[in-house]
Design an enzyme around this catalytic site. Structure first.
Site, PDB file in Angstrom:
ATOM      1  N   LYS A 237       0.837  -1.216   0.000  1.00 34.25           N
ATOM      2  CA  LYS A 237       0.000   0.000   0.000  1.00 34.25           C
ATOM      3  C   LYS A 237       0.865   1.257   0.000  1.00 34.25           C
ATOM      4  O   LYS A 237       0.677   2.156  -0.822  1.00 34.25           O
ATOM      5  CB  LYS A 237      -0.929   0.023   1.239  1.00 34.25           C
ATOM      6  CG  LYS A 237      -1.880  -1.137   1.326  1.00 34.25           C
ATOM      7  CD  LYS A 237      -2.803  -1.023   2.536  1.00 34.25           C
ATOM      8  CE  LYS A 237      -2.135  -1.083   3.892  1.00 34.25           C
ATOM      9  NZ  LYS A 237      -1.480  -2.377   4.189  1.00 34.25           N
TER      10      LYS A 237
ATOM     11  N   ARG B 128     -10.362   1.215   8.241  1.00 38.05           N
ATOM     12  CA  ARG B 128      -9.911  -0.128   8.579  1.00 38.05           C
ATOM     13  C   ARG B 128     -10.944  -0.900   9.376  1.00 38.05           C
ATOM     14  O   ARG B 128     -10.713  -2.060   9.704  1.00 38.05           O
ATOM     15  CB  ARG B 128      -8.677   0.032   9.461  1.00 38.05           C
ATOM     16  CG  ARG B 128      -7.463  -0.725   9.014  1.00 38.05           C
ATOM     17  CD  ARG B 128      -6.335  -0.217   9.893  1.00 38.05           C
ATOM     18  NE  ARG B 128      -5.190  -1.048   9.812  1.00 38.05           N
ATOM     19  CZ  ARG B 128      -4.077  -0.732   9.124  1.00 38.05           C
ATOM     20  NH1 ARG B 128      -4.009   0.372   8.445  1.00 38.05           N
ATOM     21  NH2 ARG B 128      -3.054  -1.538   9.155  1.00 38.05           N
TER      22      ARG B 128
ATOM     23  N   ARG C 115      11.682  -6.364   5.174  1.00 42.19           N
ATOM     24  CA  ARG C 115      11.642  -4.939   5.514  1.00 42.19           C
ATOM     25  C   ARG C 115      12.246  -4.709   6.900  1.00 42.19           C
ATOM     26  O   ARG C 115      12.889  -3.680   7.141  1.00 42.19           O
ATOM     27  CB  ARG C 115      10.193  -4.411   5.476  1.00 42.19           C
ATOM     28  CG  ARG C 115      10.129  -2.927   5.773  1.00 42.19           C
ATOM     29  CD  ARG C 115       8.745  -2.343   5.585  1.00 42.19           C
ATOM     30  NE  ARG C 115       7.814  -2.836   6.583  1.00 42.19           N
ATOM     31  CZ  ARG C 115       6.511  -2.606   6.569  1.00 42.19           C
ATOM     32  NH1 ARG C 115       5.985  -1.885   5.598  1.00 42.19           N
ATOM     33  NH2 ARG C 115       5.731  -3.080   7.508  1.00 42.19           N
TER      34      ARG C 115
ATOM     35  N   ARG D  55      10.645  -1.057  12.259  1.00 41.71           N
ATOM     36  CA  ARG D  55       9.237  -1.052  12.688  1.00 41.71           C
ATOM     37  C   ARG D  55       9.039  -2.142  13.714  1.00 41.71           C
ATOM     38  O   ARG D  55       9.254  -3.317  13.442  1.00 41.71           O
ATOM     39  CB  ARG D  55       8.317  -1.251  11.480  1.00 41.71           C
ATOM     40  CG  ARG D  55       7.841   0.071  10.913  1.00 41.71           C
ATOM     41  CD  ARG D  55       6.900  -0.097   9.776  1.00 41.71           C
ATOM     42  NE  ARG D  55       5.622  -0.719  10.126  1.00 41.71           N
ATOM     43  CZ  ARG D  55       4.554  -0.677   9.343  1.00 41.71           C
ATOM     44  NH1 ARG D  55       4.602  -0.045   8.191  1.00 41.71           N
ATOM     45  NH2 ARG D  55       3.444  -1.269   9.719  1.00 41.71           N
TER      46      ARG D  55
ATOM     47  N   ARG E 122      -1.303  -9.141  12.818  1.00 42.85           N
ATOM     48  CA  ARG E 122      -1.818  -8.068  11.943  1.00 42.85           C
ATOM     49  C   ARG E 122      -2.620  -8.659  10.787  1.00 42.85           C
ATOM     50  O   ARG E 122      -3.627  -8.094  10.360  1.00 42.85           O
ATOM     51  CB  ARG E 122      -0.653  -7.216  11.405  1.00 42.85           C
ATOM     52  CG  ARG E 122      -0.086  -6.272  12.482  1.00 42.85           C
ATOM     53  CD  ARG E 122       1.348  -5.857  12.176  1.00 42.85           C
ATOM     54  NE  ARG E 122       1.487  -5.132  10.934  1.00 42.85           N
ATOM     55  CZ  ARG E 122       2.631  -5.043  10.242  1.00 42.85           C
ATOM     56  NH1 ARG E 122       3.730  -5.637  10.699  1.00 42.85           N
ATOM     57  NH2 ARG E 122       2.689  -4.364   9.124  1.00 42.85           N
TER      58      ARG E 122
HETATM   59  P1  AP5 Z   1       4.690  -1.605   1.982  1.00 41.73           P
HETATM   60  O1  AP5 Z   1       4.450  -0.774   0.794  1.00 41.73           O
HETATM   61  O2  AP5 Z   1       5.286  -0.997   3.181  1.00 41.73           O
HETATM   62  O3  AP5 Z   1       3.327  -2.384   2.374  1.00 41.73           O
HETATM   63  P2  AP5 Z   1       2.070  -1.871   3.181  1.00 41.73           P
HETATM   64  O4  AP5 Z   1       0.887  -2.525   2.551  1.00 41.73           O
HETATM   65  O5  AP5 Z   1       2.083  -0.392   3.288  1.00 41.73           O
HETATM   66  O6  AP5 Z   1       2.380  -2.587   4.555  1.00 41.73           O
HETATM   67  P3  AP5 Z   1       2.302  -2.033   6.044  1.00 41.73           P
HETATM   68  O7  AP5 Z   1       3.100  -2.958   6.868  1.00 41.73           O
HETATM   69  O8  AP5 Z   1       2.592  -0.580   6.109  1.00 41.73           O
HETATM   70  O9  AP5 Z   1       0.762  -2.243   6.299  1.00 41.73           O
HETATM   71  P4  AP5 Z   1      -0.035  -2.179   7.596  1.00 41.73           P
HETATM   72  O10 AP5 Z   1      -1.416  -2.043   7.099  1.00 41.73           O
HETATM   73  O11 AP5 Z   1       0.230  -3.334   8.496  1.00 41.73           O
HETATM   74  O12 AP5 Z   1       0.569  -0.919   8.366  1.00 41.73           O
HETATM   75  P5  AP5 Z   1       0.059   0.544   8.669  1.00 41.73           P
HETATM   76  O13 AP5 Z   1       1.235   1.411   8.693  1.00 41.73           O
HETATM   77  O14 AP5 Z   1      -1.084   0.917   7.801  1.00 41.73           O
HETATM   78  O15 AP5 Z   1       5.541  -2.874   1.520  1.00 41.73           O
HETATM   79  C1  AP5 Z   1       5.984  -3.827   2.471  1.00 41.73           C
HETATM   80  C2  AP5 Z   1       7.398  -4.291   2.093  1.00 41.73           C
HETATM   81  O16 AP5 Z   1       7.328  -4.998   0.861  1.00 41.73           O
HETATM   82  C3  AP5 Z   1       8.374  -3.132   1.863  1.00 41.73           C
HETATM   83  O17 AP5 Z   1       9.646  -3.518   2.296  1.00 41.73           O
HETATM   84  C4  AP5 Z   1       8.361  -2.944   0.340  1.00 41.73           C
HETATM   85  O18 AP5 Z   1       9.575  -2.437  -0.148  1.00 41.73           O
HETATM   86  C5  AP5 Z   1       8.131  -4.369  -0.130  1.00 41.73           C
HETATM   87  N1  AP5 Z   1       7.364  -4.415  -1.379  1.00 41.73           N
HETATM   88  C6  AP5 Z   1       6.352  -3.603  -1.762  1.00 41.73           C
HETATM   89  N2  AP5 Z   1       5.881  -3.968  -2.974  1.00 41.73           N
HETATM   90  C7  AP5 Z   1       6.601  -5.051  -3.340  1.00 41.73           C
HETATM   91  C8  AP5 Z   1       6.586  -5.892  -4.493  1.00 41.73           C
HETATM   92  N3  AP5 Z   1       5.716  -5.680  -5.513  1.00 41.73           N
HETATM   93  N4  AP5 Z   1       7.450  -6.922  -4.541  1.00 41.73           N
HETATM   94  C9  AP5 Z   1       8.317  -7.150  -3.516  1.00 41.73           C
HETATM   95  N5  AP5 Z   1       8.398  -6.384  -2.411  1.00 41.73           N
HETATM   96  C10 AP5 Z   1       7.545  -5.350  -2.325  1.00 41.73           C
HETATM   97  O19 AP5 Z   1      -0.498   0.396  10.146  1.00 41.73           O
HETATM   98  C11 AP5 Z   1       0.363   0.109  11.209  1.00 41.73           C
HETATM   99  C12 AP5 Z   1      -0.397   0.129  12.518  1.00 41.73           C
HETATM  100  O20 AP5 Z   1      -0.920   1.454  12.762  1.00 41.73           O
HETATM  101  C13 AP5 Z   1      -1.629  -0.772  12.585  1.00 41.73           C
HETATM  102  O21 AP5 Z   1      -1.290  -2.106  12.920  1.00 41.73           O
HETATM  103  C14 AP5 Z   1      -2.441  -0.084  13.678  1.00 41.73           C
HETATM  104  O22 AP5 Z   1      -1.892  -0.342  14.951  1.00 41.73           O
HETATM  105  C15 AP5 Z   1      -2.212   1.384  13.366  1.00 41.73           C
HETATM  106  N6  AP5 Z   1      -3.194   1.905  12.407  1.00 41.73           N
HETATM  107  C16 AP5 Z   1      -2.934   2.387  11.161  1.00 41.73           C
HETATM  108  N7  AP5 Z   1      -4.068   2.776  10.561  1.00 41.73           N
HETATM  109  C17 AP5 Z   1      -5.075   2.520  11.443  1.00 41.73           C
HETATM  110  C18 AP5 Z   1      -6.483   2.668  11.375  1.00 41.73           C
HETATM  111  N8  AP5 Z   1      -7.091   3.171  10.278  1.00 41.73           N
HETATM  112  N9  AP5 Z   1      -7.230   2.311  12.453  1.00 41.73           N
HETATM  113  C19 AP5 Z   1      -6.627   1.833  13.571  1.00 41.73           C
HETATM  114  N10 AP5 Z   1      -5.290   1.632  13.689  1.00 41.73           N
HETATM  115  C20 AP5 Z   1      -4.521   1.982  12.629  1.00 41.73           C
HETATM  116 MG    MG Z   2       2.234   0.982   4.864  1.00 43.89          MG
END
Ligand code: AP5
Ligand code: MG
Length: 193
Positions: free
Chosen positions: A15, A90, A129, A135, A146
């Protein structure tokens, strides 16, 4: 009118990676609630201390706080701006809150991108990552939690947006560039450009 978009997908779907490029291409704001929360927790503020444990455990931050964070961002962007929401909404309660926020501001969502990767591809990506970024939620145990939270609380949103005809499905497997081309082309079809 600049597009108003949401990107939904499991942890590690890409994402953030895709949102960075797409928001720049389209000249719209990229709003990642996860990134905002990581900044707040790193600041050591009282609010940060309240939510740090939730994030490190892979649990969701309460809806009320999350909704407020997004409302503030929408106010910063203004009613003429476009945006890409990454990681929000979410929960079903966040979908309702976003509906209300947008309608109060006379805005509407144009599309919800569903970025998919199978569960068994997630752990490897995120452990990789973990070697590059600090992280606290990128440990195998927390990653698995997660993924469960995603299936329980977030995946049901896709039915809601699907019924509204807003969902654009994109396969997240392939190189970053391949996924990016797929995403842009699917969005163009959906937005009718
Ligand atoms: P990346 O692009 O970072 O993936 P992502 O989908 O953004 O993954 P996240 O880990 O950020 O998702 P998440 O939903 O768990 O975390 P968030 O920050 O939203 O890619 C991942 C890795 O893969 C990278 O190393 C990248 O380089 C690699 N990659 C990407 N594309 C690739 C490809 N095509 N091929 C190979 N490798 C690739 O949330 C974190 C926490 O915040 C939550 O757990 C919660 O506690 C809180 N939070 C956030 N939003 C909310 C909400 N709306 N409500 C409540 N709590 C929330
Ligand atoms: Mg992300």
């Amino acid at each position: 009118m600049k597009p108003r978009l949401v990107i939904v997908g499991p942890p590690g779907a890409g994402k953030g990676t895709q949102a960075a490029g797409v928001s720049e291409d389209l000249g719209i704001a990229w709003i990642s609630t996860g990134a905002i929360f990581r900044e707040v927790t790193a600041s050591g503020s009282e609010l940060g201390n309240q939510i740090v444990q939730l994030i490190n455990n892979g649990d969701l931050v309460p809806d009320s706080l999350t909704n407020q964070v997004v409302a503030n961002k929408l106010d910063e962007i203004g009613t003429d701006g476009g945006f890409l929401l990454d990681g929000y909404p979410r929960t079903l309660a966040q979908v309702e809150a976003l509906d209300a926020m947008l309608s109060e501001r006379g805005m509407e969502l144009d599309a919800v991108v569903e970025l998919n990767i199978p569960d068994d591809a997630i752990v490897g990506r995120l452990l990789k990552r973990a070697e590059l970024e600090d992280r606290q939620d990128d440990t195998e145990e927390v990653i698995r939690h997660r993924i469960e939270v995603y299936h329980d609380s977030t995946a049901p949103l896709l039915d809601v947006y699907g019924k509204r005809g807003k969902v654009v499905k994109v396969d997240g497997i392939g190189t970053i560039e391949e996924v990016r081309e797929r995403l842009i082309s699917a969005l163009k079809d959906s937005l009718g450009e």
